[in-house]
Design a protein around this motif. Structure first.
Motif, mmCIF file in Angstrom:
data_model
loop_
_atom_site.group_PDB
_atom_site.id
_atom_site.type_symbol
_atom_site.label_atom_id
_atom_site.label_comp_id
_atom_site.label_asym_id
_atom_site.label_seq_id
_atom_site.Cartn_x
_atom_site.Cartn_y
_atom_site.Cartn_z
ATOM 1 N N LEU A 45 0.827 -1.211 0.000
ATOM 2 C CA LEU A 45 0.000 0.000 0.000
ATOM 3 C C LEU A 45 0.862 1.262 0.000
ATOM 4 O O LEU A 45 0.577 2.239 -0.693
ATOM 5 N N ARG A 46 1.936 1.224 0.797
ATOM 6 C CA ARG A 46 2.847 2.374 0.876
ATOM 7 C C ARG A 46 3.427 2.692 -0.495
ATOM 8 O O ARG A 46 3.460 3.859 -0.915
ATOM 9 N N ALA A 47 3.871 1.629 -1.193
ATOM 10 C CA ALA A 47 4.511 1.831 -2.496
ATOM 11 C C ALA A 47 3.492 2.277 -3.538
ATOM 12 O O ALA A 47 3.747 3.191 -4.327
ATOM 13 N N ALA A 48 2.312 1.635 -3.527
ATOM 14 C CA ALA A 48 1.323 1.922 -4.571
ATOM 15 C C ALA A 48 0.760 3.325 -4.456
ATOM 16 O O ALA A 48 0.423 3.961 -5.453
ATOM 17 N N HIS A 49 0.655 3.820 -3.201
ATOM 18 C CA HIS A 49 -0.025 5.103 -2.997
ATOM 19 C C HIS A 49 0.919 6.187 -2.479
ATOM 20 O O HIS A 49 0.458 7.247 -2.064
ATOM 21 N N HIS A 50 2.237 5.882 -2.451
ATOM 22 C CA HIS A 50 3.222 6.863 -1.959
ATOM 23 C C HIS A 50 2.776 7.450 -0.619
ATOM 24 O O HIS A 50 2.737 8.667 -0.435
ATOM 25 N N LEU A 51 2.429 6.571 0.282
ATOM 26 C CA LEU A 51 1.868 7.016 1.567
ATOM 27 C C LEU A 51 2.904 7.729 2.425
ATOM 28 O O LEU A 51 4.076 7.351 2.458
ATOM 29 N N GLN A 52 2.442 8.764 3.142
ATOM 30 C CA GLN A 52 3.231 9.445 4.165
ATOM 31 C C GLN A 52 2.552 9.157 5.508
ATOM 32 O O GLN A 52 1.332 9.254 5.612
ATOM 33 N N ALA A 53 3.345 8.846 6.511
ATOM 34 C CA ALA A 53 2.775 8.471 7.809
ATOM 35 C C ALA A 53 1.835 9.548 8.348
ATOM 36 O O ALA A 53 0.790 9.242 8.929
ATOM 37 N N ASP A 54 2.217 10.794 8.162
ATOM 38 C CA ASP A 54 1.413 11.883 8.732
ATOM 39 C C ASP A 54 0.017 11.976 8.132
ATOM 40 O O ASP A 54 -0.894 12.550 8.732
ATOM 41 N N HIS A 104 2.857 -2.378 15.962
ATOM 42 C CA HIS A 104 4.194 -1.866 15.683
ATOM 43 C C HIS A 104 4.643 -2.217 14.266
ATOM 44 O O HIS A 104 5.200 -1.373 13.553
ATOM 45 N N THR A 105 4.423 -3.475 13.871
ATOM 46 C CA THR A 105 4.913 -3.881 12.543
ATOM 47 C C THR A 105 4.186 -3.102 11.451
ATOM 48 O O THR A 105 4.806 -2.677 10.475
ATOM 49 N N ALA A 106 2.896 -2.886 11.605
ATOM 50 C CA ALA A 106 2.178 -2.089 10.609
ATOM 51 C C ALA A 106 2.740 -0.670 10.566
ATOM 52 O O ALA A 106 2.945 -0.092 9.489
ATOM 53 N N ALA A 107 3.041 -0.132 11.746
ATOM 54 C CA ALA A 107 3.535 1.248 11.816
ATOM 55 C C ALA A 107 4.880 1.393 11.109
ATOM 56 O O ALA A 107 5.069 2.322 10.314
ATOM 57 N N VAL A 108 5.816 0.478 11.378
ATOM 58 C CA VAL A 108 7.138 0.645 10.742
ATOM 59 C C VAL A 108 7.065 0.357 9.248
ATOM 60 O O VAL A 108 7.735 1.027 8.450
ATOM 61 N N ALA A 109 6.262 -0.625 8.861
ATOM 62 C CA ALA A 109 6.168 -0.928 7.432
ATOM 63 C C ALA A 109 5.561 0.250 6.671
ATOM 64 O O ALA A 109 5.987 0.569 5.563
ATOM 65 N N LEU A 110 4.609 0.924 7.279
ATOM 66 C CA LEU A 110 3.978 2.066 6.617
ATOM 67 C C LEU A 110 4.857 3.311 6.666
ATOM 68 O O LEU A 110 4.988 4.049 5.696
ATOM 69 N N LYS A 111 5.483 3.536 7.808
ATOM 70 C CA LYS A 111 6.265 4.767 7.981
ATOM 71 C C LYS A 111 7.615 4.666 7.287
ATOM 72 O O LYS A 111 8.063 5.602 6.637
ATOM 73 N N LEU A 112 8.305 3.498 7.457
ATOM 74 C CA LEU A 112 9.687 3.370 6.995
ATOM 75 C C LEU A 112 9.810 2.508 5.744
ATOM 76 O O LEU A 112 10.852 2.502 5.100
ATOM 77 N N GLY A 113 8.771 1.746 5.446
ATOM 78 C CA GLY A 113 8.844 0.852 4.303
ATOM 79 C C GLY A 113 9.691 -0.382 4.570
ATOM 80 O O GLY A 113 9.934 -1.181 3.670
ATOM 81 N N ARG A 114 10.143 -0.560 5.806
ATOM 82 C CA ARG A 114 10.999 -1.693 6.154
ATOM 83 C C ARG A 114 10.490 -2.335 7.443
ATOM 84 O O ARG A 114 9.805 -1.700 8.249
ATOM 85 N N ALA A 115 10.891 -3.611 7.635
ATOM 86 C CA ALA A 115 10.677 -4.269 8.927
ATOM 87 C C ALA A 115 11.830 -5.260 9.076
ATOM 88 O O ALA A 115 11.656 -6.463 9.015
ATOM 89 N N GLY A 116 13.035 -4.691 9.226
ATOM 90 C CA GLY A 116 14.237 -5.512 9.363
ATOM 91 C C GLY A 116 14.717 -5.510 10.808
ATOM 92 O O GLY A 116 13.992 -5.094 11.713
ATOM 93 N N VAL A 117 15.938 -5.981 11.027
ATOM 94 C CA VAL A 117 16.478 -6.080 12.380
ATOM 95 C C VAL A 117 16.413 -4.731 13.093
ATOM 96 O O VAL A 117 16.046 -4.649 14.270
ATOM 97 N N ALA A 118 16.726 -3.666 12.381
ATOM 98 C CA ALA A 118 16.771 -2.335 13.011
ATOM 99 C C ALA A 118 15.398 -1.863 13.467
ATOM 100 O O ALA A 118 15.292 -1.023 14.366
ATOM 101 N N GLU A 119 14.348 -2.425 12.861
ATOM 102 C CA GLU A 119 12.989 -1.989 13.229
ATOM 103 C C GLU A 119 12.441 -2.726 14.465
ATOM 104 O O GLU A 119 11.333 -2.440 14.926
ATOM 105 N N PHE A 120 13.224 -3.682 14.967
ATOM 106 C CA PHE A 120 12.770 -4.399 16.177
ATOM 107 C C PHE A 120 13.769 -4.216 17.315
ATOM 108 O O PHE A 120 14.050 -5.119 18.083
ATOM 109 N N THR A 121 14.316 -3.010 17.397
ATOM 110 C CA THR A 121 15.166 -2.642 18.528
ATOM 111 C C THR A 121 14.332 -1.853 19.530
ATOM 112 O O THR A 121 13.265 -1.327 19.193
#
Lengths: 451, 451
Positions: free
Chosen positions: B284-293, B327-344
């Motif tokens: 969804l983020r990629a298709a719609h160029h979503l901004q978290a705000d 949390h996972t939805a938030a980081v995937a939408l805001k940052l486009g990633r959910a890697g090791v750094a997103e679970f610190t």
């Protein structure tokens, strides 16, 4: 609502309880339990079960600072906890907390004595840690009884790991948060199924609990975290391993009612549900001067669970004999005894014993208690005699005295220790509360002073 | 009737299966699983969880012949199995046997690689033992699914101890009787409750399984006995820990159907039930160029079990973040990633992430599969967009390629190994089947050649 925090409240109690908060009668009961436990460990220490486990573990032993009771080889602390727990259960001669049928001393005593060889500890502190460990495992066991055992959980193992963790945690001086984690790490290691009865792994269940509980305390000391509500959480110990648990039993009257006040000691080295059978058969044999050849049929009426646990009709080994109502009735009637010698492979395979055992018939009766027995003997001449044993010798209603326990200890230690060392060890055990170093007691279990 | 002897039949299969009886495709899948596992172990090896456990265990280590992957310190063989299993699960990046949700490699690989440093073993034999260990745990898990996990059992741990025992038993060359005992000793050690999710003890459950399985094999080699029907007995593993078990699944089509053919690898280091959420949010983020705000509200519709396991609304730590759909939805939408750094801890406590997370609403829908997600996003301007993810990337329907797995490995190893050593290790892993000594692979995980 209170039950929502039983892990926290139990942990707080464990770290806050001082030596003088434990009544003198309970401290004495703790010493009785430990004397009995030491005798069991010495009696079982040369069993093949211990030999095989020792052979498997020894190549991986770390610093050898802890002693195999009655033997003298040294291994690392966790391995000593494991192997001494193993030895002390093999003869099925250990103590029993009657409300739960937990054998409380095995996992807890093995853990704290191994720890006492790692870091010197006064006898009075070891005794406190032991009493608190027993309190922990019995209260948790009580909270999940009777559904837990009935479902196939080996309750001494599943709850013993918690008792061992609590006791080791007390000796290690954990704070309340660490103790909560120690209970959690132990809870998630809880294991042991009753399918293992009759094999070496029956005793391994308890050995593994002693080892796991000790490691839980060591991990918690390093702030290794666990669930904060390991006992009461929806996917925690009580709900996963129990059926309709009564969590409030874990904390009700903590520090007022003590589990050791309901601890009994076995006069016979076999399943406790068979003690009434032996007691009754001995009574009938003595009263009627029975001869095995005259007996046509023996009828035993027992609780269904007693028969499920210990109803092996044709045991093939000494181990299986301990779980055979038929065998125990046969030896008690034929020999008048049911001691260590009556649960060897040789005795179980004795033709005359088998002949009498084959004339034993069992019947389940759910109206009885699990510790009760009705026994009827029909002689070949048609004469019938019977006895009802509501409470066997060794139960809380007919407890073994201190002198009885000393005699049992001496019997168990006879093959290992010279008489003067037996007397010395008994005296040391009664003075545990004032010993400067609790590990003195372990050193005293060795046949001779270590070179 | 056949189900009465599944323990015997499984043991017989394990000791009789030769290398060439395993199809090439399954052997390759085994290598994929081990490459993925090594990456996870390297990625987690410096975590505080490992540090604390190592500190607790190290004083008791025996002969130091086994290596902590990615680190180089040596400990005894059972401790290495425990600590490497611990490391390899910490990032929640390990593989998943889809029918059971077991993470099959962790307990089995950790046990066999520790053993390979104890006694040299050709790569092809280690691979066989690994594949058979995975087969064992997944088939047993399948037999008790879905009731077992739903009841609160951490299935990777409870079944993993059996897989580790089987694999170690294969490498130790146990005979059929000993293998039967090894399975029994493992079965009675089966433990691990899901209340531990979100704490260090979650990974300890698996670590304990690797350790226990290895010890079960060592004990069985010394003819330490257990129940002969540990899996199927009335008070055995399946009936005590399972609900309406289907025992025949343990042996149906043994040697024909292979569990590894249903093994998937995680593209994201968090609970697998959240992967569809991440995948859909990224889409969804990629298709719609979503901004978290711009996002006013995020609606997630998931299976009830997914929410029970991973529905933490307000996680406080990185560990808890792995079990938070919010949390996972938030980081995937805001940052486009959910890697090791997103679970610190840092990311979980980030104010902007929390602000978005607080706008995530979850709903349970038992009509979905556990791996499925419906996601709807409502922008502050009222616009609504939605996506349905029936199969996330990394599932069997959309598997990671060999190249994907290499890239994942390189990511995980980047902080530990120089690029040339990363390439070297990848090449070694693909050549495992022909390596003369499997432990070469472990030595290759170290930052530099050992002094």
């Amino acid at each position: 609502v209170a039950a929502l925090f039983v892990t926290r409240d139990l942990a707080q109690f464990l770290v806050a309880t001082r030596n003088d908060a434990i009544p003198a009668g309970i401290r004495h009961e703790g010493q009785r339990a430990l004397l009995n436990w030491l005798g069991c460990a010495i009696g079982g220490c040369r069993d093949e079960t211990v030999e095989r486990a020792r052979t498997a573990l020894d190549p991986f032993s770390g610093p050898r600072c802890a002693t195999l009771i009655g033997r003298g080889e040294r291994v690392d602390v966790p391995s000593a906890a494991l192997l001494n727990a193993l030895a002390s259960n093999i003869l099925d001669f250990d103590d029993t907390h009657m409300p739960t049928v937990i054998h409380p001393s095995v996992p807890v005593a093995a853990a704290v004595f191994a720890l006492a060889e790692h870091q010197p500890v006064p006898g009075t502190d070891l005794l406190r840690s032991f009493i608190l460990g027993v309190e922990t495992e019995c209260r948790i066991g009580d909270a999940v009884s009777p559904g837990h055992y009935a479902a196939g959980w080996h309750i001494t193992a599943t709850c013993g790991v918690l008792g061992a963790a609590a006791a080791a945690g007390v000796l290690l001086g954990l704070n309340a948060q660490q103790m909560r984690w120690a209970l959690g790490i132990a809870a998630t290691q809880a294991s042991g199924i009753t399918a293992m009865m009759g094999s070496m792994s029956k005793s391994y269940n308890m050995a593994h609990a002693a080892h796991g509980g000790l490691m839980a305390a060591f991990l918690a000391r390093e702030n290794f975290t666990s669930s904060e509500q390991a006992l009461e959480a929806p996917r925690g110990f009580a709900h996963v391993l129990g059926k309709e648990p009564q969590l409030e039993r874990i904390t009700d009257n903590l520090g007022k009612n003590w589990a050791l006040s309901a601890n009994a000691y076995k006069p016979f080295p076999c399943g406790i549900v068979l003690h009434a059978v032996i007691d009754g058969c001995q009574q009938l044999r003595a009263a009627h001067h029975l001869q095995a050849d005259d007996i046509g049929r023996v009828d035993l009426r027992l609780h269904p669970l007693a028969l499920e646990l210990a109803g092996k009709q044709a045991p093939q080994t000494g181990l299986e004999g301990k779980l055979s109502a038929h065998h125990t009735a046969a030896v008690a009637l034929k020999l008048g005894r049911a001691g260590v010698a009556e649960f060897t492979d040789i005795c179980v395979r004795d033709k005359a014993v088998i002949a009498l055992r084959n004339r034993v018939v069992t019947q389940a009766d759910a109206a009885l208690s699990e510790m009760e027995a009705h026994i009827a003997i029909t002689l070949k001449n048609g004469q019938v005699m019977s006895v009802h044993v509501p409470h066997a010798i060794g139960t809380l209603e007919r407890p073994m005295s201190d002198a009885d326990l000393e005699a049992k200890f001496a019997d168990l230690a006879r093959d290992t220790l010279a008489p003067d060392r037996v007397h010395n060890l008994i005296a040391l055990a009664w003075s545990l509360d004032t010993l400067p170093d609790a590990s003195t007691l372990i050193a005293a279990t060795l046949p001779a002073t270590r070179a």
